[in-house]
Design an enzyme around this catalytic site. Structure first.
Site, short mmCIF file in Angstrom:
data_model
loop_
_atom_site.label_atom_id
_atom_site.label_comp_id
_atom_site.label_asym_id
_atom_site.label_seq_id
_atom_site.Cartn_x
_atom_site.Cartn_y
_atom_site.Cartn_z
N LYS A 1 -5.26 -4.12 -5.03
CA LYS A 1 -5.44 -4.85 -3.75
C LYS A 1 -6.16 -6.16 -4.04
CE LYS A 1 -4.19 -4.56 0.48
NZ LYS A 1 -2.78 -4.42 0.81
N SER B 1 2.22 -3.95 2.78
CA SER B 1 1.00 -3.44 3.40
C SER B 1 1.26 -3.03 4.84
CB SER B 1 -0.12 -4.48 3.29
OG SER B 1 -1.37 -3.84 3.21
#
Length: 584
Positions: free
Chosen positions: A189, A384
């Site tokens: 991330k 996402s």
């Protein structure tokens, strides 16, 4: 009495003046409408230039004032471009297509879809030629589909492989005392990496390298098929910049001929069955769309609804550039209640955003699936939160160059405690209870970090459960391909995040198959509202805010401004793509 008489005279005079102005305004509108009417002439060549921003969905406003006053942002709809090329195939007035663009303002998957449609167009027997003074890589990728490619004698061709760049701010934070407090789940991330480190992590470098190579390979396959050059040779050309001059481009079969534009025009005339002395009629893709060729005519009673979810996901209403749960939920409900709609295709083009808004949209998709089939088509990006709202579809389509995955979560808060110490600012807090809270002017406490970490972990766990259920996987398997990692469409097919590689048309066809209908037409959602007050903010120039900013600071800086603006508007925990990228 005299005062009242003067007052009434002033009022009447004002009304008369306004009436005259209104009549003049109507006359101007009529004149503009008449002068800009476009028709397709005989022996025309359809010219495709994509310098204008291409969006998956760019509906034309129903309000006539928006276009007449120049209040609408310039854009082209991918759907209408594809429909126009499809219509041109059977249009007797269109003899062929000329690709001529100073650059391509579209995503890679959008370009790939247009390119595929041009391959289909060529089956009609009509020609496709391409010309440019300078070819950048995206323009060349599109143009490589042409029967013949031409370049200016003093032009250039950029063919060097794909790259992207990430800026890191850790040292800047240390020097200025302005930092971002970060809590995340997912070693990939990497949206937050620039605030934690001063260089790229190995994990991040690996994932970027992986999806760039995957996208590059897709481009090479298409170019190789069109130009009859091996992939190995194309990589050699890219490694050694063997297309940088017209001479090298000719030598390595990247282009067919070097000539000036007037000479190219003569070739178009001959290809159209004209003599060099005849006039060549060209019509731009935008003008061709304006004649009604941007839609496919159908009288079928059955409909497949296509709902476009494009932009960053933010909690709230949403608009053409922002996915808000209110607009998406209303569109899903309206689509399934619209007479004749037999199935829904959700077209996702989003890097993600608000986890809460994503989950609310996910829930409405669950409810919708109980009534009619729902298929997802992924555009350039469905990552996402963009993947969150896609994962529970009956089937997921993505293009090979789609960027998807990024199943991870982060929270981020600005902090200037070190800067405030340096410049002599002291913040004192007074509160009634002892619960963990946060101040911009104080270091983040362990208690507050723990509470935030708990929230991030809860959202991540929920995300994993949503994907595991939607994709019929175990949570352990999902976690192994999650961790915030980004995948290309090809990679996503291999690891089970999607079901099939295909375009929006393929997704629509499959949705119709699920609904057991063969004759159908497409109905697009949502319908965006026209906000006159917002659009008139640009007076006295009567231009949109976007046009004014692009004119003042340039397109690249405007894109950076949009990114910063979206980051400043983020609220709550984010399920968002690891980084903002621009592949070159």
């Amino acid at each position: 009495m005299k005062f009242l008489r003067n007052l009434l005279a002033s009022i009447f005079g004002t009304f008369i003046a306004l009436g005259i102005l209104f009549i003049l305004f109507i006359l101007i509108i009529s004149a503009v409408g008449e002068s800009e009417k476009v028709t397709v002439k005989q022996n025309s060549v359809l010219e495709i230039g994509l310098e204008t921003l291409v969006k998956d969905y760019a509906p034309k406003s129903d309000d006539p004032f928006e276009e007449i006053l120049g209040l609408s942002d310039e854009k082209l709809s991918l759907e209408k471009i594809l429909n126009a090329i499809e219509n041109a195939k059977d249009d007797a007035k269109i003899k062929g297509i000329s690709i001529r663009s100073l650059g391509v303002n579209a995503g890679m998957s959008q370009v790939q879809a247009i390119r595929k449609k041009l391959v289909d167009f060529k089956e009609s027997g009509k020609f496709v030629n391409a010309y440019a003074d300078i070819y950048d890589q995206k323009t060349y990728y599109l143009s490589s589909v042409a029967d013949s490619i031409f370049i200016n004698p003093i032009g250039a061709l950029d063919f060097k492989g794909l790259s992207t760049e990430v800026l890191f701010f850790k040292d800047f934070e240390d020097k200025t005392g302005v930092k971002m407090e970060v809590v995340r789940h997912g070693k990939y991330k990497s949206a937050v990496e620039p605030y934690l480190y001063n260089k790229m992590s190995d994990d991040n470098r690996n994932q970027i390298t992986s999806f760039l190579k995957s996208i590059w390979n897709e481009m090479l396959i298409d170019i190789s098929n069109s130009r009859n050059i091996t992939i190995e040779k194309l990589n050699t050309i890219a490694d050694n910049l063997l297309g940088r001059t017209p001479e090298l481009a000719i030598e390595n079969n990247l282009v067919d001929e070097v000539l000036y534009y007037d000479e190219y025009t003569s070739k178009l005339k001959l290809a159209s069955g004209l003599s060099v002395d005849d006039k060549l009629n060209t019509i731009s893709i935008a003008d061709y769309i304006s004649t009604g060729k941007g839609r496919l005519i159908s009288t079928a009673p059955n409909k497949i609804a296509v709902i476009y979810a494009q932009g960053t996901i933010m909690y709230g209403e949403g608009n053409e550039d922002i996915i808000g749960q209110e607009l998406m939920i209303n569109s899903l409900r309206k689509a399934r209640k619209t007479k004749g709609v037999k199935a829904i295709v959700l077209r996702v083009n989003s890097p993600g955003g608000s986890a809460l808004a994503s989950d609310l949209i996910w829930r409405e998709i669950e409810l919708t699936k109980q009534e009619i089939p729902l298929v997802v088509s992924m555009g350039d990006v469905a990552a996402s939160g963009g993947y969150y709202i896609a994962c529970n579809a009956d089937k997921i389509f993505a293009q090979p160059t789609t960027i998807t995955g990024s199943i991870g979560v982060f929270g981020m808060l600005p902090n200037i405690s070190k800067l405030s110490d340096k410049i002599g600012i002291n913040a004192e807090q007074v509160k009634t209870n002892t619960g963990a809270d946060y101040s911009l002017f104080e270091p983040m406490t362990d208690e507050f970090r723990a509470v935030t970490k708990e929230g991030v972990e809860q959202v991540y766990t929920t995300f994993l459960q949503r994907v595991a259920t939607g994709r019929n996987m175990s949570i352990k398997v999902v976690d192994s391909i999650a961790q915030g990692r980004v995948w290309s469409g090809v990679e996503a097919l291999e690891n089970g995040l999607i079901d099939e590689l295909g375009t929006l048309d393929d997704a629509v066809a499959y949705a119709a198959e699920l609904a057991e209908v063969t004759d159908y037409k497409v109905r697009n959602f949502p319908n965006y509202k026209f906000d006159l007050e917002d659009k008139l903010n640009g007076f006295p120039f009567m231009q949109s805010k976007e046009k004014l900013l692009i004119k003042e600071i340039g397109l690249e800086n405007y894109k950076l401004y949009q990114t910063l603006k979206h980051f400043s508007e983020m609220k709550g925990i984010q399920a968002r793509m690891p980084f903002v990228f621009d592949i070159q």
